[in-house]
Each structure stands twice: as C-alpha cells, then as structure tokens.
Design an enzyme around this catalytic site. Structure first.
Site, PDB file in Angstrom:
ATOM      1  CG  HIS A 314      -2.055   0.933   1.154  1.00  0.00           C
ATOM      2  ND1 HIS A 314      -1.965   2.276   1.394  1.00  0.00           N
ATOM      3  CD2 HIS A 314      -3.332   0.698   0.778  1.00  0.00           C
ATOM      4  CE1 HIS A 314      -3.143   2.844   1.209  1.00  0.00           C
ATOM      5  NE2 HIS A 314      -3.994   1.910   0.830  1.00  0.00           N
ATOM      6  CG  ASP A 372      -8.426  -4.296  -2.732  1.00  0.00           C
ATOM      7  OD1 ASP A 372      -7.648  -3.339  -2.896  1.00  0.00           O
ATOM      8  OD2 ASP A 372      -9.666  -4.182  -2.780  1.00  0.00           O
TER       9      ASP A 372
HETATM   10  C1  SDX Z   1      -6.273   0.114  -2.800  1.00  0.00           C
HETATM   11  O1  SDX Z   1      -4.437   4.569  -1.923  1.00  0.00           O
HETATM   12  C2  SDX Z   1      -5.420   3.984  -1.252  1.00  0.00           C
HETATM   13  O2  SDX Z   1      -5.804   4.366  -0.178  1.00  0.00           O
HETATM   14  C3  SDX Z   1      -6.038   2.788  -2.018  1.00  0.00           C
HETATM   15  C4  SDX Z   1      -7.022   1.941  -1.237  1.00  0.00           C
HETATM   16  C5  SDX Z   1      -8.302   2.700  -0.936  1.00  0.00           C
HETATM   17  O3  SDX Z   1      -9.009   2.299  -0.004  1.00  0.00           O
HETATM   18  O4  SDX Z   1      -8.651   3.621  -1.730  1.00  0.00           O
HETATM   19  O5  SDX Z   1      -6.434   1.508  -0.026  1.00  0.00           O
HETATM   20  C6  SDX Z   1      -7.420   0.728  -2.066  1.00  0.00           C
HETATM   21  O6  SDX Z   1      -6.040   0.481  -3.916  1.00  0.00           O
HETATM   22  C7  SDX Z   1      -5.400  -0.879  -2.087  1.00  0.00           C
HETATM   23  C8  SDX Z   1      -4.198  -1.377  -2.956  1.00  0.00           C
HETATM   24  C9  SDX Z   1      -4.704  -2.476  -3.887  1.00  0.00           C
HETATM   25  N1  SDX Z   1      -3.682  -2.850  -4.862  1.00  0.00           N
HETATM   26  C10 SDX Z   1      -3.037  -4.041  -4.809  1.00  0.00           C
HETATM   27  O7  SDX Z   1      -3.197  -4.856  -3.904  1.00  0.00           O
HETATM   28  C11 SDX Z   1      -2.112  -4.310  -5.992  1.00  0.00           C
HETATM   29  C12 SDX Z   1      -0.770  -4.864  -5.490  1.00  0.00           C
HETATM   30  N2  SDX Z   1      -0.090  -3.780  -4.772  1.00  0.00           N
HETATM   31  C13 SDX Z   1       0.909  -3.018  -5.515  1.00  0.00           C
HETATM   32  O8  SDX Z   1       0.618  -2.822  -6.862  1.00  0.00           O
HETATM   33  C14 SDX Z   1       1.404  -1.800  -4.723  1.00  0.00           C
HETATM   34  O9  SDX Z   1       1.693  -2.229  -3.461  1.00  0.00           O
HETATM   35  C15 SDX Z   1       0.531  -0.559  -4.654  1.00  0.00           C
HETATM   36  C16 SDX Z   1       0.100  -0.080  -5.989  1.00  0.00           C
HETATM   37  C17 SDX Z   1      -0.674  -0.793  -3.813  1.00  0.00           C
HETATM   38  C18 SDX Z   1       1.375   0.544  -3.979  1.00  0.00           C
HETATM   39  O10 SDX Z   1       2.444   0.789  -4.817  1.00  0.00           O
HETATM   40  P1  SDX Z   1       3.527   1.928  -4.493  1.00  0.00           P
HETATM   41  O11 SDX Z   1       3.209   2.637  -3.241  1.00  0.00           O
HETATM   42  O12 SDX Z   1       3.710   2.748  -5.732  1.00  0.00           O
HETATM   43  O13 SDX Z   1       4.808   1.086  -4.160  1.00  0.00           O
HETATM   44  P2  SDX Z   1       5.881   0.670  -5.203  1.00  0.00           P
HETATM   45  O14 SDX Z   1       5.214   0.126  -6.419  1.00  0.00           O
HETATM   46  O15 SDX Z   1       6.860   1.775  -5.354  1.00  0.00           O
HETATM   47  O16 SDX Z   1       6.566  -0.575  -4.433  1.00  0.00           O
HETATM   48  C19 SDX Z   1       7.641  -0.368  -3.517  1.00  0.00           C
HETATM   49  C20 SDX Z   1       8.435  -1.675  -3.588  1.00  0.00           C
HETATM   50  C21 SDX Z   1       8.851  -2.033  -5.026  1.00  0.00           C
HETATM   51  O17 SDX Z   1      10.024  -2.848  -4.922  1.00  0.00           O
HETATM   52  P3  SDX Z   1      11.507  -2.111  -5.133  1.00  0.00           P
HETATM   53  O18 SDX Z   1      11.441  -1.446  -6.481  1.00  0.00           O
HETATM   54  O19 SDX Z   1      11.614  -1.137  -3.974  1.00  0.00           O
HETATM   55  O20 SDX Z   1      12.481  -3.260  -5.046  1.00  0.00           O
HETATM   56  O21 SDX Z   1       7.600  -2.770  -3.154  1.00  0.00           O
HETATM   57  C22 SDX Z   1       7.396  -3.683  -4.232  1.00  0.00           C
HETATM   58  C23 SDX Z   1       7.735  -2.927  -5.504  1.00  0.00           C
HETATM   59  O22 SDX Z   1       8.157  -3.835  -6.518  1.00  0.00           O
HETATM   60  N3  SDX Z   1       5.968  -4.070  -4.172  1.00  0.00           N
HETATM   61  C24 SDX Z   1       5.520  -5.298  -4.400  1.00  0.00           C
HETATM   62  C25 SDX Z   1       4.135  -5.221  -4.190  1.00  0.00           C
HETATM   63  N4  SDX Z   1       3.787  -3.955  -3.859  1.00  0.00           N
HETATM   64  C26 SDX Z   1       4.934  -3.246  -3.859  1.00  0.00           C
HETATM   65  N5  SDX Z   1       6.170  -6.446  -4.750  1.00  0.00           N
HETATM   66  C27 SDX Z   1       5.366  -7.547  -4.890  1.00  0.00           C
HETATM   67  N6  SDX Z   1       4.032  -7.559  -4.695  1.00  0.00           N
HETATM   68  C28 SDX Z   1       3.382  -6.415  -4.354  1.00  0.00           C
HETATM   69  N7  SDX Z   1       2.056  -6.416  -4.173  1.00  0.00           N
END
Ligand code: SDX
Length: 437
Positions: A314, A372
């Site tokens: 998140h 989720d």
């Molecule tokens: C919702 O914003 C809100 O409040 C949203 C929400 C709401 O109520 O409105 O809470 C609802 O959207 C919840 C999130 C649902 N999405 C998912 O579950 C999809 C999977 N999650 C990821 O796509 C991700 O965690 C996000 C999109 C939720 C957040 O992404 P960020 O903050 O942009 O983080 P990032 O992509 O920069 O990740 C940081 C690191 C990266 O690794 P490095 O480059 O540092 O090595 O964490 C890794 C990412 O690759 N990472 C993951 C991951 N999420 C982040 N690696 C594997 N699996 C994951 N799910």
C-alpha cells in the site's frame, strides 16, 4: 459541514536554497499527521517547480474527512476509528458522518435514511441503457456508463454552487448506486431487474435487488446483511487515494457530481487500486494450492517478472491495513456461518500471508495485506461473482467521493487543479515537408 478550522500557520518555515536563490516557505500544521511545506509561491518566487510523480510526498489539499497513519495502521473518519465504526455503526450512519462531519442523532439518522430510501429508484428510461451493453460486458464498464448518464436525467440538481443541488445530488448518488449495481449484475446474468423496496433498509434492499428472483420469496440472511454493511463501511473512504483524487480533479473544473463520480469509478477499476479485489481471486485461482505458494512468492520478488502479490502492499500503510484485519475476522465469521469454513481460497490466502510476512523481501518493503486481500473471499462466499467485487467497492466508496467533492466545492480557496511537468521532449525545430523526410 462544520465551521472550517483552517490549518494553522506558525512561525516555523522551511528554507529552500539553490543556484542563486533562497526562499522561506511556510510550514503548515494540521491537527494530526505530518506538517506540510507550503510551496504555492515557489514558482512565482524562484521560477522552479517541485517534481513528485505519483504524489509520494505531496499533499494535494486540506481535508477534515479521513486521517490515515500508515506507520501505525490507523484509519479515522471524522476522528472516529474504523474499528469502532465497523463494529458499532451501520453503513448509512457512516455515510451521514462522512457527509456531515458529525454522527447523527436518532432523528437525524431517521430523516437521512428516509431521504435515501425515497431516492433508490432510477428513471425508468435508464433501464434502456443496460440493453446497449453486451451481456458479457464487465459490470464496471456498465457502471462507468450508467452513472455518467445520471447527469442526463437530473438537470434539476446540476448547479454545483447551489447547496440544495449539492445535497440532493449526494443523496441521489448514495441511494442509486445499489440499484444500478444490482441492475448491472442482473443484466449480466440475464435475470429481470428487481425494483428497490422502500420497506427494506439500505443493505437488505441491495441484497434483495441482487439475489431475489420473481418466482421465489427472498429470505434475508441477517449474518450476510451485517457482513455486507461492515464491508461497505470498511470501503467508504480512504483520504486522497487515486479515485478520490480523480473525483477532486474532475470536480475542480466545475463538472457535475454524476460525471465526477463516473470518473472515480473508472479510476477505481484499475488492478493497482479497487480492481485488486477481483485480481486477488484470479491470483489465488492461479496459485491453486499451498504447494505452489513458494513459486509465486519468488515471482512476486523477481524484478523481471511483472507478477505482483495482489492484495499486498500500500502507498500509505507500512503496517497492517486495519481494514484487512477487520475483513480477515469477517471472513472467518461469514464462512463459518455459511458452513464453508474450509473454503480452499481462505486456507490458501492465510498460508500465503503467513509465508509472505515471514519473507525478508516483504518485511524490508513493509508490504502487508491491504483491504483487497480478504474482501473477495467473503464476497465469493456470499454469492457475488468476482466481476462484481469492484462494483461493490465503488458502491461503498461513492459516499467518500461525494464527501471529498463537496469539501472541495465548499472550499473558498478552491481552484481548478492544473499540475505542471518536467519537460524532456524535443527542443524547438522547423517543420519539414513530407517530401524531405
Ligand atoms: C487500494 O491509496 C489507497 O488508499 C487505495 C485503497 C483505498 O481504499 O482507496 O487503499 C485501495 O487500492 C489498495 C491497494 C490495492 N492494490 C493491490 O493490492 C495491488 C498490489 N499492490 C501493488 O501494486 C502496490 O503495493 C501498490 C500499488 C498498492 C502501492 O504501490 P507503491 O506505493 O507505488 O509502491 P511501489 O510500487 O513503489 O513498491 C515499492 C516496492 C517495489 O520494490 P523495489 O522497487 O523497492 O524493489 O515494493 C514492491 C515494488 O516492486 N511491491 C511489491 C508489491 N507492492 C509493492 N512487490 C510484490 N508484490 C506487491 N504487491
């Protein structure tokens, strides 16, 4: 809305200096959370922009609706914790709180519920819109279209500068989302639309429109009704997330509330946002069994693999999402009450969570289950197809979107949102005739 307590300026300021400039920027303190550096004068005084694609460190507005402490896993709506609201409130009570800043008295809640009840019907001509879609259309595509079309039917309440128009539009949207959502489902399964009943409460009415059929008496299940209300409360608002920011930006141009909510629905649909609940079920289906978990955890950690653990991570929570905790509890309650306690997806999700939370990749990045991760397992057990999961998220979040839209419109300092950019494209060049290319 309560008297706006504007943020407090204090004598602290931040000094920003660089090549040939130095500027004092005021520090603004809120009631909770980090201070903000007010950079509104930066470009005028220095000719420079800030750069923050994805808004990882940028406050886009001042708000009094929802507060999140991502490190502590705290979520407050108008100061009340999500745990208490999910435990004690009903969804329309939380809607009233989000829209009016205070919990309602008994009489206030009764008149609010009455107003919502008597706006649950949609214009009968709107039923024709559904016939324009293929039956196999994703229900979120239908929601985008039909909700946007509401502005074609409610010309009497589109003056956003009129508080009465804002109020009636807010009530119409909260009231009609369950009706439209249920119609999107009925259309997809080829069953007749079920009209709302004014004798039923908001959540029972929705489940009745979703699952009753003309040929049979529909038996309400109080456990499912309570679980549905709790799920709606847990999805009602979440500060400046992508879809809420979309609604605010769309609304900043003066667009009508129905069009703005349709924009929010479109943004929520993405798998990185509200589409994740559907994506979690697809992922669990893909993993199939506990013995494959390690393979998929490795894929999630592999930078060359686009696979991500859906329902994990998140932008704000760097701790367990308090909504995921509540939904995990609900999953056990609902599945036990339905006699499906050994639901394979729940077993798989619990094992996946346990393995991921003990893996340094997820620990180092503070990746925890989010709202989720468990919601889809409950919704599937309640009889919803996975294509409806994000529709339910949109239904519940509409009140949060409307609360933020209203707060923005009522902000005396409100102006159209218009970000700038870091341009890295071509320098100016002469047009060349096609014969010379
Ligand atoms: C919702 O914003 C809100 O409040 C949203 C929400 C709401 O109520 O409105 O809470 C609802 O959207 C919840 C999130 C649902 N999405 C998912 O579950 C999809 C999977 N999650 C990821 O796509 C991700 O965690 C996000 C999109 C939720 C957040 O992404 P960020 O903050 O942009 O983080 P990032 O992509 O920069 O990740 C940081 C690191 C990266 O690794 P490095 O480059 O540092 O090595 O964490 C890794 C990412 O690759 N990472 C993951 C991951 N999420 C982040 N690696 C594997 N699996 C994951 N799910």
């Amino acid at each position: 809305m309560s008297e706006k307590k504007s943020s407090k300026e204090n004598n602290d300021s931040a000094v920003l200096s660089g090549d040939g400039f130095s500027i004092n920027l005021p520090l603004l303190k809120g009631s909770l959370g980090p201070d903000v550096i007010d950079i509104r004068s930066l470009y005028k005084d220095t000719g420079k922009f800030t750069f923050d694609s994805g808004f990882t460190s940028t406050a886009s507005c001042e708000s009094q609706i929802t507060f999140i402490d991502g490190d502590e896993g705290v979520l407050l709506h108008r100061g009340y914790s999500i745990e208490e609201l999910a435990e004690n409130g009903d969804y329309l009570e939380v809607c009233y709180l989000l829209l009016n800043s205070e919990l309602p008295s008994k009489s206030e809640l009764e008149s609010f519920k009455k107003s919502i009840t008597y706006h649950t019907m949609i214009h009968d001509q709107m039923t024709d819109f559904f016939k324009g879609f293929r039956r196999a259309a994703h229900p979120m595509a239908v929601m985008c279209g039909v909700v946007g079309a509401l502005s074609a039917f409610y010309h009497d309440s589109l003056d956003i500068d009129d508080p009465q128009h804002r109020l009636i539009s807010a009530h119409r949207l909260v009231a009609k989302m369950p009706t439209i959502s249920a119609m999107a489902y009925k259309f997809s399964v080829g069953q007749p639309f079920i009209y709302p009943s004014n004798k039923l409460d908001y959540v029972s009415n929705f489940l009745h429109m979703m699952f009753s059929v003309p040929g049979e008496h529909f038996e309400q299940n109080q456990i499912l009704t309570k679980a549905m209300s709790r799920i709606f409360i847990l999805h009602a608002d979440h500060e400046q997330n992508a879809s809420t920011s979309t609604v605010r930006l769309a609304g900043s141009s003066g667009a009508n509330p129905f069009a703005c909510i349709a924009a929010g629905i479109a943004s929520l649909w993405g798998p990185a946002h509200g589409g994740a609940n559907e994506a979690v079920l697809k992922m669990l289906n893909q993993i199939g069994s506990v013995k494959n978990i390690k393979e998929y955890i490795d894929k999630a950690k592999d930078k060359n693999d686009p696979f991500r653990l859906m329902g994990f991570g998140h932008r704000v929570y760097k701790n367990y999402d308090p909504r995921a905790t509540a939904l995990k509890e609900s999953a056990h309650e609902v599945l036990n009450s339905l006699g499906v306690e050994n639901e394979p997806f729940l077993e798989l999700a619990l094992k996946l969570e346990e393995i991921a939370l003990n893996d340094s990749y997820f620990q180092d990045r503070k990746l925890f289950p989010n709202v989720d991760f468990y919601s889809g397992i409950i919704l599937k057990a309640m009889g919803f197809p996975s294509s409806m999961f994000t529709v339910l998220f949109a239904l519940a979040r509409t009140v949060g979107w409307i609360a933020h839209w209203t707060e923005m419109i009522e902000d005396p300092n409100q102006k159209i949102g218009r970000p700038r950019q870091l341009y890295t494209g071509s320098m100016r060049r002469k047009y060349s005739d096609i014969s010379d290319r």
